[in-house]
Design a protein around this motif. Structure first.
Motif, PDB file in Angstrom:
ATOM      1  N   THR A  22       0.864  -1.169   0.000  1.00 29.74           N
ATOM      2  CA  THR A  22       0.000   0.000   0.000  1.00 29.74           C
ATOM      3  C   THR A  22       0.903   1.221   0.000  1.00 29.74           C
ATOM      4  OG1 THR A  22      -1.661  -1.213   1.256  1.00 29.74           O
ATOM      5  CG2 THR A  22      -1.836   1.188   1.254  1.00 29.74           C
ATOM      6  N   CYS A  45      -1.380  -0.955  11.661  1.00 28.73           N
ATOM      7  CA  CYS A  45      -1.670  -2.019  10.695  1.00 28.73           C
ATOM      8  C   CYS A  45      -0.975  -3.329  11.063  1.00 28.73           C
ATOM      9  CB  CYS A  45      -1.234  -1.585   9.299  1.00 28.73           C
ATOM     10  SG  CYS A  45      -2.131  -0.156   8.677  1.00 28.73           S
ATOM     11  N   ASP A  61      -2.232  -5.186   1.796  1.00 26.01           N
ATOM     12  CA  ASP A  61      -3.329  -4.275   1.451  1.00 26.01           C
ATOM     13  C   ASP A  61      -3.851  -3.615   2.720  1.00 26.01           C
ATOM     14  OD1 ASP A  61      -5.466  -2.913   0.445  1.00 26.01           O
ATOM     15  OD2 ASP A  61      -6.476  -4.645  -0.432  1.00 26.01           O
ATOM     16  N   GLN A  62      -3.376  -2.414   2.994  1.00 31.15           N
ATOM     17  CA  GLN A  62      -3.724  -1.683   4.217  1.00 31.15           C
ATOM     18  C   GLN A  62      -4.517  -0.420   3.905  1.00 31.15           C
ATOM     19  OE1 GLN A  62      -3.003  -3.296   6.911  1.00 31.15           O
ATOM     20  NE2 GLN A  62      -1.674  -4.774   5.886  1.00 31.15           N
ATOM     21  N   ARG A  63      -5.161  -0.377   2.740  1.00 31.43           N
ATOM     22  CA  ARG A  63      -5.826   0.847   2.299  1.00 31.43           C
ATOM     23  C   ARG A  63      -6.892   1.336   3.266  1.00 31.43           C
ATOM     24  NH1 ARG A  63      -7.124  -0.989  -3.734  1.00 31.43           N
ATOM     25  NH2 ARG A  63      -7.549  -2.848  -2.531  1.00 31.43           N
ATOM     26  N   GLU A  64      -7.763   0.450   3.726  1.00 35.09           N
ATOM     27  CA  GLU A  64      -8.874   0.887   4.589  1.00 35.09           C
ATOM     28  C   GLU A  64      -8.379   1.397   5.935  1.00 35.09           C
ATOM     29  OE1 GLU A  64     -11.941   1.432   3.653  1.00 35.09           O
ATOM     30  OE2 GLU A  64     -11.438   0.708   1.668  1.00 35.09           O
ATOM     31  N   LYS A  65      -7.428   0.686   6.539  1.00 34.29           N
ATOM     32  CA  LYS A  65      -6.888   1.117   7.842  1.00 34.29           C
ATOM     33  C   LYS A  65      -6.175   2.456   7.705  1.00 34.29           C
ATOM     34  CE  LYS A  65      -6.203  -3.491   9.774  1.00 34.29           C
ATOM     35  NZ  LYS A  65      -5.195  -4.475  10.197  1.00 34.29           N
ATOM     36  N   LYS A  67      -6.631   4.735   5.382  1.00 29.48           N
ATOM     37  CA  LYS A  67      -7.620   5.776   5.063  1.00 29.48           C
ATOM     38  C   LYS A  67      -8.301   6.270   6.334  1.00 29.48           C
ATOM     39  CE  LYS A  67     -11.565   6.602   2.024  1.00 29.48           C
ATOM     40  NZ  LYS A  67     -12.901   6.601   2.508  1.00 29.48           N
ATOM     41  N   LEU A  68      -8.740   5.350   7.167  1.00 25.21           N
ATOM     42  CA  LEU A  68      -9.403   5.705   8.412  1.00 25.21           C
ATOM     43  C   LEU A  68      -8.473   6.520   9.315  1.00 25.21           C
ATOM     44  CD1 LEU A  68     -12.009   5.289  10.056  1.00 25.21           C
ATOM     45  CD2 LEU A  68     -10.935   3.274  11.057  1.00 25.21           C
ATOM     46  N   GLU A  71      -7.972  10.068   7.861  1.00 26.39           N
ATOM     47  CA  GLU A  71      -9.188  10.884   7.990  1.00 26.39           C
ATOM     48  C   GLU A  71      -9.387  11.357   9.423  1.00 26.39           C
ATOM     49  OE1 GLU A  71     -12.096   8.254   6.297  1.00 26.39           O
ATOM     50  OE2 GLU A  71     -11.909   9.179   4.304  1.00 26.39           O
ATOM     51  N   LEU A  79      -8.887   6.784  -2.516  1.00 24.62           N
ATOM     52  CA  LEU A  79      -8.287   5.511  -2.903  1.00 24.62           C
ATOM     53  C   LEU A  79      -8.063   5.539  -4.414  1.00 24.62           C
ATOM     54  CD1 LEU A  79     -10.378   2.996  -0.778  1.00 24.62           C
ATOM     55  CD2 LEU A  79      -8.171   3.991  -0.255  1.00 24.62           C
TER      56      LEU A  79
END
Length: 82
Positions: A22, A45, A61-65, A67-68, A71, A79
């Motif tokens: 990521t 992560c 794949d650490q995109r969601e963590k 992103k949160l 933010e 993304l």
């Protein structure tokens, strides 16, 4: 520090023997700040990672963590790519 800029998060596998990473682009270009962010993201992560050429790379794949986490710190996040 400009938090109005959009941070892009992308998953890449090209040139990495099929292993996904990521990558966080367009973060403020301050080396001490990037190192601090990378350290905190690696802990959250639970993965390895590095700061390379003004980007932060995290294993897997650490995109969601990511992103949160960004933010919560007031960044706008998009993304990007696959």
């Amino acid at each position: 520090m400009d938090k109005s800029q959009v941070v892009r998060i992308q998953r890449q596998t090209k040139g990495r023997k099929g292993k996904g990473v990521t990558v966080l682009f367009d973060l403020p270009q301050q080396s001490d700040l990037l190192a601090d962010y990378a350290s905190q993201l690696r802990k959250i992560c639970g993965v390895g990672g590095a700061v390379k050429d003004g980007t932060i790379e995290l294993q897997g794949d650490q995109r969601e963590k990511a992103k949160l986490w960004l933010e919560q710190r007031g960044f706008k996040v998009k993304l990007a790519g696959g």
